[in-house]
Design a protein around this motif. Structure first.
Motif, PDB file in Angstrom:
ATOM      1  N   ASN A  48       1.006  -1.421  -0.024  1.00 47.25           N
ATOM      2  CA  ASN A  48       0.206  -0.102  -0.256  1.00 47.25           C
ATOM      3  C   ASN A  48       0.559   1.503  -0.116  1.00 47.25           C
ATOM      4  OD1 ASN A  48      -2.171  -1.687   0.090  1.00 47.25           O
ATOM      5  ND2 ASN A  48      -2.346  -1.280   2.291  1.00 47.25           N
ATOM      6  N   ARG A  49       0.286   2.518  -0.266  1.00 49.23           N
ATOM      7  CA  ARG A  49       0.757   3.742  -0.221  1.00 49.23           C
ATOM      8  C   ARG A  49       1.261   3.806   1.404  1.00 49.23           C
ATOM      9  NH1 ARG A  49      -0.044   7.584  -3.747  1.00 49.23           N
ATOM     10  NH2 ARG A  49       0.744   8.633  -2.722  1.00 49.23           N
ATOM     11  N   VAL A  50       2.419   4.703   1.785  1.00 53.17           N
ATOM     12  CA  VAL A  50       2.824   5.232   2.699  1.00 53.17           C
ATOM     13  C   VAL A  50       2.762   6.517   2.605  1.00 53.17           C
ATOM     14  CG1 VAL A  50       4.090   5.620   4.990  1.00 53.17           C
ATOM     15  CG2 VAL A  50       3.563   3.563   3.374  1.00 53.17           C
ATOM     16  N   VAL A  51       1.435   6.972   3.367  1.00 46.50           N
ATOM     17  CA  VAL A  51       1.451   8.589   3.424  1.00 46.50           C
ATOM     18  C   VAL A  51       2.906   9.588   4.946  1.00 46.50           C
ATOM     19  CG1 VAL A  51       0.165  11.075   3.870  1.00 46.50           C
ATOM     20  CG2 VAL A  51      -0.681   9.194   1.961  1.00 46.50           C
ATOM     21  N   ILE A  52       3.246  10.288   4.117  1.00 43.98           N
ATOM     22  CA  ILE A  52       3.905  10.813   5.401  1.00 43.98           C
ATOM     23  C   ILE A  52       3.778  12.253   5.426  1.00 43.98           C
ATOM     24  CG2 ILE A  52       6.456  11.685   5.514  1.00 43.98           C
ATOM     25  CD1 ILE A  52       7.433   9.534   3.597  1.00 43.98           C
ATOM     26  N   GLN A  53       3.542  12.895   6.635  1.00 46.34           N
ATOM     27  CA  GLN A  53       3.155  13.633   7.378  1.00 46.34           C
ATOM     28  C   GLN A  53       3.434  14.443   8.422  1.00 46.34           C
ATOM     29  OE1 GLN A  53      -1.130  12.901   8.003  1.00 46.34           O
ATOM     30  NE2 GLN A  53      -1.816  13.352   6.607  1.00 46.34           N
ATOM     31  N   THR A  54       3.883  15.479   7.729  1.00 49.71           N
ATOM     32  CA  THR A  54       5.009  16.789   9.121  1.00 49.71           C
ATOM     33  C   THR A  54       3.739  16.397  10.591  1.00 49.71           C
ATOM     34  OG1 THR A  54       5.470  17.412   7.026  1.00 49.71           O
ATOM     35  CG2 THR A  54       6.097  18.920   9.636  1.00 49.71           C
ATOM     36  N   GLY A  55       4.424  15.874  11.295  1.00 52.94           N
ATOM     37  CA  GLY A  55       3.894  16.461  13.067  1.00 52.94           C
ATOM     38  C   GLY A  55       4.130  14.693  13.734  1.00 52.94           C
ATOM     39  N   GLU A  56       3.495  14.983  15.447  1.00 50.92           N
ATOM     40  CA  GLU A  56       4.356  13.742  15.462  1.00 50.92           C
ATOM     41  C   GLU A  56       2.887  12.952  15.074  1.00 50.92           C
ATOM     42  OE1 GLU A  56       2.120  15.617  17.422  1.00 50.92           O
ATOM     43  OE2 GLU A  56       2.907  14.179  19.177  1.00 50.92           O
TER      44      GLU A  56
END
Ligand code: PLP
Length: 353
Positions: A48-56
């Motif tokens: 699956n796609r992995v989304v990387i977001q800014t924040g913990e």
């Protein structure tokens, strides 16, 4: 020795000392994002796609709920601790109809028939589960809940794997997990700057339907790489560090990393019981390879223990909610899953006691 954020190895700190361009504009950033996604997919065992977001970590816990659920949707929250219970409360706060199946704070899920009955009766749109309950030092059998999810056609399986991922086995696809949530500052040993989540096709489909548009929305990331258009300026330094952290795990070898965590955890538990201390987890619970939760011994306050340990240069984790003051935690995840470090910390604990 806290269970995240853990100490960041120099190599990861040093990975991001340069000045970068605007991540929105430069193709190098998109290439870095893609490489980081690929490394995370390997660690999470997912296509699956992995989304990387800014924040913990909390960011993806919210992002995943708000992006696929609407008020009135049914959520079955399986709880074995503060995070499991808390996720149910989060879903409630966005208007979902929530049923919590509570196994207590020191157990792992141990009655799968009860879970199956709840699924049959309640017919949830989503099941939520915590892989490693950090405050309790316990694990859950994600695979068995995944089987139930598939057997009963529950659309979504949401798993908070923030404190287990990268230190223990996690098979996202095999375990039928639609939304697997992780963060940079636990077993990855990077600064507390990024969080990430794998998103199944079903989850994307439901995110399209929901069309949530907040700052924490998942949907804008669906085409972000393809269109080179992120919903906000990505954090280049943080991504470089997360990439380095993931590569370190893969270079050491995921199996070896997992074995190191198990070995260190077993050693920690042995030393803890050797000191006459008691684990918080019930005797039949699955124990975490990344964190050990220990009852504060009778006749000693957590405050005093904390002060005495700090005087000797050791900091362990306290606790939250109903566990505050009663249970402390030794974090042996990521860079802290180091036999020598844990031995030293246990020596100090023994001398302080
Ligand atoms: N989920 C679990 C199981 C955690 O242990 C934590 C942090 O301790 C989080 C989520 C949230 O992560 P953060 O505190 O980085 O937002």
């Amino acid at each position: 020795m806290v269970p995240g954020p853990v100490s960041v190895p120099q190599e990861i700190l040093d990975a991001a000392t340069a000045n970068y361009g605007s991540a929105d504009l430069e193709t190098e950033y998109v290439a870095l994002y893609k490489s980081t996604e690929k490394a995370l997919q390997k660690i999470m065992h997912t296509c699956n796609r992995v989304v990387i977001q800014t924040g913990e970590g909390m960011l993806v816990l919210w992002s995943a709920l708000k992006s696929v659920l609407s008020p009135g949707d049914r959520v079955l929250a399986l709880s074995t601790g503060l995070f499991g219970y808390g996720i149910g409360g989060m879903a409630e706060s966005i208007g979902c109809e929530v049923r919590i199946v509570d196994f207590g704070f020191n157990e792992s899920i141990n009655d799968f028939e009860l879970v199956e009955r709840a699924i049959r009766e309640f017919k949830p749109k989503m099941i939520t589960l915590v892989h490693c309950e950090t405050p309790s030092g316990t694990m859950n059998d994600v695979a068995r809940i995944g089987e139930l999810k598939a057997r009963h056609g529950v659309p979504l399986f949401y798993v908070d794997a923030v404190s287990g991922l990268g230190g223990s086995l996690f098979r996202t696809d095999e375990w039928q997990v639609d939304l697997c949530l992780g963060a940079s500052q636990k077993c990855f040993s990077a600064p507390a700057s990024l969080s990430f989540l794998s998103v199944s096709e079903k989850a994307w489909e439901l995110a399209e339907e929901r069309n949530y548009t907040g700052y924490d929305a998942l949907l804008p990331f669906r085409e972000a790489v393809k269109n080179r258009y992120f919903p906000y300026t990505p954090y280049w330094h943080g991504t470089v560090q997360l990439y380095k952290a993931s590569e370190r795990i893969l270079q050491e070898g995921l199996n070896r990393v997992i074995a190191r965590h198990e070995k260190v955890a077993a050693y920690c538990r042995k030393r803890i019981s050797g000191m006459g201390l008691e684990l918080f987890a019930a005797p039949d619970a699955l124990l975490s390879p990344t964190v050990t939760a220990v009852k504060v011994p009778a006749g000693l306050s957590w405050k005093k223990l904390d002060v005495r340990l700090r005087e000797q240069g050791v900091v362990v984790g306290g606790n939250y909610g109903c566990l505050a003051g009663r249970v402390f935690r030794v974090g042996h995840m990521g860079s802290q899953a180091d036999p020598e470090l844990v031995r030293e910390a246990m020596d100090v604990l023994a001398s302080v006691l």
